[in-house]
Design a protein around this motif. Structure first.
Motif, mmCIF file in Angstrom:
data_model
loop_
_atom_site.group_PDB
_atom_site.id
_atom_site.type_symbol
_atom_site.label_atom_id
_atom_site.label_comp_id
_atom_site.label_asym_id
_atom_site.label_seq_id
_atom_site.Cartn_x
_atom_site.Cartn_y
_atom_site.Cartn_z
ATOM 1 N N THR A 168 -20.232 5.179 -3.804
ATOM 2 C CA THR A 168 -19.056 5.825 -3.234
ATOM 3 C C THR A 168 -17.937 4.818 -3.026
ATOM 4 O OG1 THR A 168 -20.574 7.264 -2.022
ATOM 5 C CG2 THR A 168 -18.282 7.294 -1.367
ATOM 6 N N MET A 169 -18.288 3.698 -2.464
ATOM 7 C CA MET A 169 -17.298 2.651 -2.238
ATOM 8 C C MET A 169 -16.710 2.202 -3.563
ATOM 9 S SD MET A 169 -15.991 0.950 0.274
ATOM 10 C CE MET A 169 -14.784 -0.372 0.302
ATOM 11 N N GLY A 170 -17.563 2.009 -4.546
ATOM 12 C CA GLY A 170 -17.102 1.590 -5.866
ATOM 13 C C GLY A 170 -16.143 2.611 -6.453
ATOM 14 N N ALA A 171 -16.478 3.880 -6.292
ATOM 15 C CA ALA A 171 -15.637 4.938 -6.855
ATOM 16 C C ALA A 171 -14.270 4.943 -6.192
ATOM 17 C CB ALA A 171 -16.317 6.291 -6.669
ATOM 18 N N ILE A 172 -14.245 4.704 -4.900
ATOM 19 C CA ILE A 172 -12.961 4.679 -4.197
ATOM 20 C C ILE A 172 -12.109 3.524 -4.719
ATOM 21 C CG2 ILE A 172 -11.855 4.305 -1.974
ATOM 22 C CD1 ILE A 172 -14.257 5.730 -0.713
ATOM 23 N N ILE A 173 -12.752 2.381 -4.915
ATOM 24 C CA ILE A 173 -11.999 1.241 -5.418
ATOM 25 C C ILE A 173 -11.455 1.541 -6.817
ATOM 26 C CG2 ILE A 173 -12.160 -1.173 -6.113
ATOM 27 C CD1 ILE A 173 -14.277 -1.548 -3.947
ATOM 28 N N GLU A 174 -12.306 2.135 -7.654
ATOM 29 C CA GLU A 174 -11.862 2.473 -9.006
ATOM 30 C C GLU A 174 -10.713 3.457 -8.982
ATOM 31 O OE1 GLU A 174 -14.536 3.768 -11.986
ATOM 32 O OE2 GLU A 174 -15.515 1.817 -12.141
ATOM 33 N N ALA A 175 -10.869 4.464 -8.150
ATOM 34 C CA ALA A 175 -9.827 5.490 -8.081
ATOM 35 C C ALA A 175 -8.500 4.875 -7.648
ATOM 36 C CB ALA A 175 -10.245 6.587 -7.106
ATOM 37 N N LYS A 176 -8.595 3.976 -6.698
ATOM 38 C CA LYS A 176 -7.360 3.361 -6.214
ATOM 39 C C LYS A 176 -6.687 2.545 -7.320
ATOM 40 C CE LYS A 176 -5.370 0.222 -2.948
ATOM 41 N NZ LYS A 176 -5.554 -1.045 -2.255
ATOM 42 N N ARG A 177 -7.511 1.848 -8.082
ATOM 43 C CA ARG A 177 -6.938 1.031 -9.155
ATOM 44 C C ARG A 177 -6.326 1.903 -10.225
ATOM 45 N NH1 ARG A 177 -11.466 -3.700 -9.392
ATOM 46 N NH2 ARG A 177 -10.719 -4.673 -7.484
ATOM 47 N N LYS A 178 -7.012 2.982 -10.538
ATOM 48 C CA LYS A 178 -6.532 3.842 -11.605
ATOM 49 C C LYS A 178 -5.205 4.497 -11.208
ATOM 50 C CE LYS A 178 -10.008 5.947 -13.496
ATOM 51 N NZ LYS A 178 -10.989 7.045 -13.585
ATOM 52 N N LEU A 179 -5.158 4.953 -9.962
ATOM 53 C CA LEU A 179 -3.963 5.687 -9.521
ATOM 54 C C LEU A 179 -2.836 4.749 -9.129
ATOM 55 C CD1 LEU A 179 -5.799 8.347 -7.381
ATOM 56 C CD2 LEU A 179 -4.687 8.727 -9.561
ATOM 57 N N LYS A 180 -3.173 3.500 -8.923
ATOM 58 C CA LYS A 180 -2.168 2.504 -8.527
ATOM 59 C C LYS A 180 -1.408 2.943 -7.276
ATOM 60 C CE LYS A 180 -1.518 -0.081 -12.679
ATOM 61 N NZ LYS A 180 -2.500 0.574 -13.540
ATOM 62 N N LYS A 181 -2.051 3.686 -6.433
ATOM 63 C CA LYS A 181 -1.409 4.073 -5.179
ATOM 64 C C LYS A 181 -2.234 3.534 -4.016
ATOM 65 C CE LYS A 181 -1.011 8.491 -6.068
ATOM 66 N NZ LYS A 181 -0.822 9.908 -5.896
ATOM 67 N N LYS A 182 -1.638 3.495 -2.876
ATOM 68 C CA LYS A 182 -2.350 2.964 -1.727
ATOM 69 C C LYS A 182 -3.378 3.964 -1.211
ATOM 70 C CE LYS A 182 -1.355 0.130 2.292
ATOM 71 N NZ LYS A 182 -2.255 -0.935 1.920
ATOM 72 N N ILE A 183 -3.025 5.233 -1.398
ATOM 73 C CA ILE A 183 -3.865 6.281 -0.827
ATOM 74 C C ILE A 183 -4.618 7.033 -1.914
ATOM 75 C CG2 ILE A 183 -3.794 8.460 0.425
ATOM 76 C CD1 ILE A 183 -1.294 7.328 1.830
ATOM 77 N N VAL A 184 -5.891 7.242 -1.676
ATOM 78 C CA VAL A 184 -6.709 7.989 -2.620
ATOM 79 C C VAL A 184 -7.133 9.277 -1.934
ATOM 80 C CG1 VAL A 184 -8.777 7.934 -4.023
ATOM 81 C CG2 VAL A 184 -7.596 5.808 -3.513
ATOM 82 N N CYS A 185 -7.187 10.371 -2.688
ATOM 83 C CA CYS A 185 -7.641 11.627 -2.104
ATOM 84 C C CYS A 185 -9.102 11.852 -2.479
ATOM 85 C CB CYS A 185 -6.804 12.789 -2.598
ATOM 86 S SG CYS A 185 -5.102 12.637 -2.067
#
Length: 412
Positions: free
Chosen positions: A320-337
């Motif tokens: 889960t933590m890894g996925a959040i980090i990936e999502a953040k990198r992909k979206l290049k935004k500070k906030i992930v949904c």
DNA sequence: TGTCCACAGGAAATACGGGGGT
DNA sequence: ACCCCCGTATTTCCTGTGGACA
């Protein structure tokens, strides 16, 4: 002579190195490494420094009835972690048993430590083992049977029985059952004079009890305030004298550590850990222990905490933590949904051929990460674009990278 | 004002695994 | 070997819900 010069320089350096060893006895920086008598020695000094005096006085008056052959009521102790509840109580009960032994009063103290949370079953099981009433069962025996084993074991004991139960509210499911057994059932079925010492982190803990049980519970209350900066200074000073060379500790270090610790938590164990970490840093550079090192050590401890947390977490939480980090990198935004994160989570599961969990659990996993403050999350409504959980990852970038690598290498 | 999104999060059901009793 | 019991993990089902938008 060149070589002679060189030789004496080396010898000099060796000498100064020996002279300037900051750490004289590193075992005193880590409680785990102390043997029992040394622990008591440290305790003795702490209590001699008038720390926890008020609490010890209260304990004394609570248990004074014992010496008059009275039956004191139960005791509820409240205080945050690292305020010395366990230490003070073990120290006190130790003294008490010595006193009782001298007076020929039969006293049996048992320390049930529920530091790691577990169900009612395990708590009872542990208790039974401590009382030497049964062997340790992993599963497969009913609660009733354990209770009966405990009762059978105590059927002939007529003296005082002090059950010192640490972190009571760590009994997860079926807590009612456990408390009902201790408070209502056990005292009625055994001849011993039972005194419960119930230690907890939460002040409102007795209120969460079932009313029928609660009415049976007659308690005295004792509150451990967090250590203030002055207490911590005294505690640290004892450690410095035992473990380090005080001459090599810059003035103000102790004050600084105790100020930091008391501001944040008042936890003595953490304060000692900070001292230890700073000392190791100083030793590595072979210099005095300075104020800057304390800052650095605090930072290091923080980083370590996050890393070990993620390393010891169950795989799905890591994922889960890894996925959040990936999502953040992909979206290049500070906030992930949460929706985006779940997408990436499923992708990751596919990549590593791990069975993905449902959205429902994923939500709980995020809540757990929030609890450990690896992420911050809050629920936001975006009008007719639905509700979602915003996940914010605001740890330092290199720490995030570090965590990410740890997770990836673990999974493979 | 009502609608409706995109989830949250509670409750109950189900799956699982490991242990005891027989 | 078989069944039952217990604790835990996960799924399924379900009922909200805050606020942008028409």
């Amino acid at each position: 002579m060149q070589s002679h010069d060189m030789g004496s320089r080396i010898i000099n350096r060796l000498k100064t190195a020996v002279d300037s060893t900051l750490i004289k006895n590193r075992r005193f920086l880590d409680d785990e490494q102390l043997i029992r008598s040394e622990q008591l020695e440290v305790l003795e000094e702490i209590f001699n420094a008038n720390i926890r005096d008020a609490e010890i006085n209260e304990l004394s008056s609570h248990f004074s009835g014992l010496l008059r052959r009275d039956h004191p009521c139960h005791l509820a102790v409240w205080g945050k972690t690292g305020t010395g509840k366990t230490l003070t109580l073990s120290y006190f009960l130790n003294l008490l048993s010595q006193l009782c032994a001298a007076e020929q009063i039969p006293l049996w103290t048992v320390h049930l430590d529920l530091t790691n949370p577990g169900p009612c079953f395990r708590a009872l099981n542990d208790l039974a083992c401590l009382l030497d009433a049964s062997k340790y069962y992993r599963r497969g025996i009913s609660l009733e049977e354990i209770m009966q084993k405990i009762e059978a074991r105590l059927a002939d004991y007529r003296g005082y029985l002090v059950l010192f139960i640490d972190e009571v509210d760590n009994v997860r499911s079926d807590k009612e059952n456990f408390m009902a057994f201790l408070i209502r059932r056990l005292p009625q079925r055994i001849p011993a004079k039972l005194i419960l010492v119930l230690v907890s982190n939460h002040l409102d803990w007795p209120n969460r009890l079932d009313a029928r049980v609660k009415s049976f519970l007659k308690v005295n209350e004792l509150v451990f305030e967090p250590y203030d900066a002055m207490d911590l200074q005294r505690i640290l000073r004892i450690r410095v004298e035992k473990a380090l060379d005080p001459k090599l500790v810059v003035d103000g270090v102790i004050e600084k550590i105790s100020a930091m610790a008391s501001r944040e938590h008042g936890d003595a164990r953490k304060a000692v850990a900070l001292l230890a970490r700073s000392a190791y840093l100083a030793e590595k550079t072979r210099s005095k222990l300075t104020l800057d090192m304390v800052d650095q050590a605090a930072l290091d401890l923080e980083t370590d905490r996050y890393l070990t947390m993620i390393q010891t977490a169950p795989p799905q939480l890591q994922l889960t933590m890894g996925a959040i980090i990936e999502a953040k990198r992909k979206l290049k935004k500070k906030i992930v949904c949460s929706g985006d994160a779940y997408q990436d989570y499923c992708d990751m599961c596919r990549r590593f051929s791990i069975r993905a969990l449902t959205n429902r659990v994923f939500g709980d996993l995020i809540a757990e990460l929030d609890l450990y403050s690896l992420v911050r999350s809050r629920i936001v409504s975006r009008g007719r674009y639905g509700r979602t959980r915003e996940i914010i990852l605001d740890l330092p970038e290199d720490l995030v990278e570090n965590i990410y690598q740890t997770i990836i290498s673990k999974i493979q």
